[in-house]
Design an enzyme around this catalytic site. Structure first.
Site, PDB file in Angstrom:
ATOM      1  N   ASN A   1       0.814  -1.221   0.000  1.00 23.58           N
ATOM      2  CA  ASN A   1       0.000   0.000   0.000  1.00 23.58           C
ATOM      3  C   ASN A   1       0.845   1.268   0.000  1.00 23.58           C
ATOM      4  O   ASN A   1       0.317   2.378   0.133  1.00 23.58           O
ATOM      5  CB  ASN A   1      -0.950   0.006   1.199  1.00 23.58           C
ATOM      6  CG  ASN A   1      -0.217   0.162   2.529  1.00 23.58           C
ATOM      7  OD1 ASN A   1       0.997  -0.022   2.588  1.00 23.58           O
ATOM      8  ND2 ASN A   1      -0.952   0.489   3.579  1.00 23.58           N
TER       9      ASN A   1
ATOM     10  N   LYS B   1      15.375  37.950 -18.545  1.00 26.91           N
ATOM     11  CA  LYS B   1      14.322  37.020 -18.965  1.00 26.91           C
ATOM     12  C   LYS B   1      13.018  37.376 -18.294  1.00 26.91           C
ATOM     13  O   LYS B   1      12.975  38.096 -17.284  1.00 26.91           O
ATOM     14  CB  LYS B   1      14.707  35.577 -18.652  1.00 26.91           C
ATOM     15  CG  LYS B   1      14.705  35.234 -17.179  1.00 26.91           C
ATOM     16  CD  LYS B   1      15.023  33.762 -16.961  1.00 26.91           C
ATOM     17  CE  LYS B   1      14.873  33.391 -15.490  1.00 26.91           C
ATOM     18  NZ  LYS B   1      15.157  31.975 -15.225  1.00 26.91           N
TER      19      LYS B   1
ATOM     20  N   THR C   1      13.943  21.405 -15.951  1.00 23.08           N
ATOM     21  CA  THR C   1      13.532  21.024 -17.311  1.00 23.08           C
ATOM     22  C   THR C   1      14.512  21.519 -18.374  1.00 23.08           C
ATOM     23  O   THR C   1      14.385  21.154 -19.544  1.00 23.08           O
ATOM     24  CB  THR C   1      12.135  21.579 -17.627  1.00 23.08           C
ATOM     25  OG1 THR C   1      12.168  23.008 -17.528  1.00 23.08           O
ATOM     26  CG2 THR C   1      11.105  21.012 -16.668  1.00 23.08           C
TER      27      THR C   1
END
Length: 326
Positions: free
Chosen positions: A45, A202, A235
């Protein structure tokens, strides 16, 4: 009534979670100790069970766990390990988290948001941790979230020594991927021998995590080897965008360096095709073969962790490892 005197003994024991055993074993080798044997299992579980197979009464316990995916499972396992040590009468428990989980959630950007980095500190304190050791926090003020000593180790020397050896004879500009890392870029530039710095202007939408748009270079980049530095690459969008902007601005070459290789998809694809000559990480997080590519270099953080553990165990100075600049 007679009293009995005894000689207090100091005993270091190293405990490792299951997330990054390769790093833990390397740290153990540098310390010349063995990782304490344990039973660790995950039930059907999802519940986690840990039991140590040796007595830990009165020991100086160091519990190392890297928080990679599935990050919440490894946090829970380390908490359970700390709780087991506390209940078995360990004298002092030092939690070693080379990558501090939830470090980017260190403040509220909007109303009704959590400060999850503080929650992590609270959980480990309640579990029984006396001390925290970590590497390159996303923001230094996270140290104040834990009510006890925090050893904030810096991987800058590990990365800088490698880059200096490979590229030290070239005209280097140290580049911050955004304006928020300029102070860090200044420290790197100083260690490289007072090189110039630049940063990427940015924009980021707070409603779209992991997305940023690099606009232009502020500083000297043309004809120079630009070293883009950051604490982590997730990423890869920020660094890949910075590399492209620098190359467009006339940089002779670009190298990227970061302490933590989170490398969530599609980071490997972005980094391998962005035009960077080399991307350098440390192994604070495991980087499996499927996330690696020919231009990636992974340096070991284990010697630094081992030296810090020795200083803590011997009541020495961790700051001395960084020439007093930690």
């Amino acid at each position: 009534m007679s009293s009995k005197s005894g000689t207090p003994k100091k005993n270091l024991m190293l405990f490792a979670g299951r997330s990054h055993l390769e790093l833990a074993e390397e740290v153990a080798k540098h310390l010349n100790v063995s990782i304490t044997p344990q039973q660790a299992m995950t039930f059907a579980n999802g519940e986690i069970f840990v039991r140590f197979e040796e007595s830990v009464r009165g020991v100086d316990a160091f519990v190392i766990q890297s928080h990679c995916p599935p990050i919440n499972e490894w946090i829970m396992e380390q908490l359970i390990m700390v709780d087991a040590l506390k209940r078995a009468s360990a004298k002092r428990i030092t939690v070693i988290m080379p990558f501090y989980p939830y470090g980017r959630q260190d403040k509220k950007h909007k109303g009704r948001e959590p400060i999850s980095a503080r929650l992590i500190a609270d959980m480990f304190k309640v579990a029984g941790a006396d001390r925290v050791m970590t590497v390159d926090l996303h923001t230094a003020q996270i140290q104040g979230f834990f009510d006890g000593p925090v050893d904030h180790l810096l991987a800058q020397s590990v990365l800088c020594d490698y880059l200096q050896e490979r590229y030290g004879d070239q005209p280097i500009t140290v580049v911050s991927p955004d304006s928020g890392r300029v102070r860090l870029a200044e420290k790197w530039a100083q260690q490289f021998g007072d090189r110039p710095i630049a940063f990427i202007h940015k924009t980021r939408d707070p409603d779209k995590p992991n997305e940023a748009v690099a606009n232009r270079v502020v500083g000297e980049a043309k004809g120079r080897l630009c070293v883009v530095i950051d604490d982590m690459i997730d990423t890869g969008g920020t660094v890949a965008g910075a590399v492209q902007v620098l190359l467009e601005a006339g940089a002779s070459d670009v190298v990227a360096a970061a302490t933590h290789g989170v490398l969530s998809p599609p980071a490997t694809e972005r980094l391998s095709t962005c035009g960077a000559r080399e991307v350098v990480f440390t192994n604070t997080l495991p980087i499996p073969e499927e996330k690696r590519f020919p231009g990636m270099t992974v340096l070991s953080i284990a010697p630094l962790l081992a030296r810090a553990i020795e200083q803590v165990f011997e009541d020495g100075s961790v700051t001395s490892l960084f020439d007093g600049n930690a």
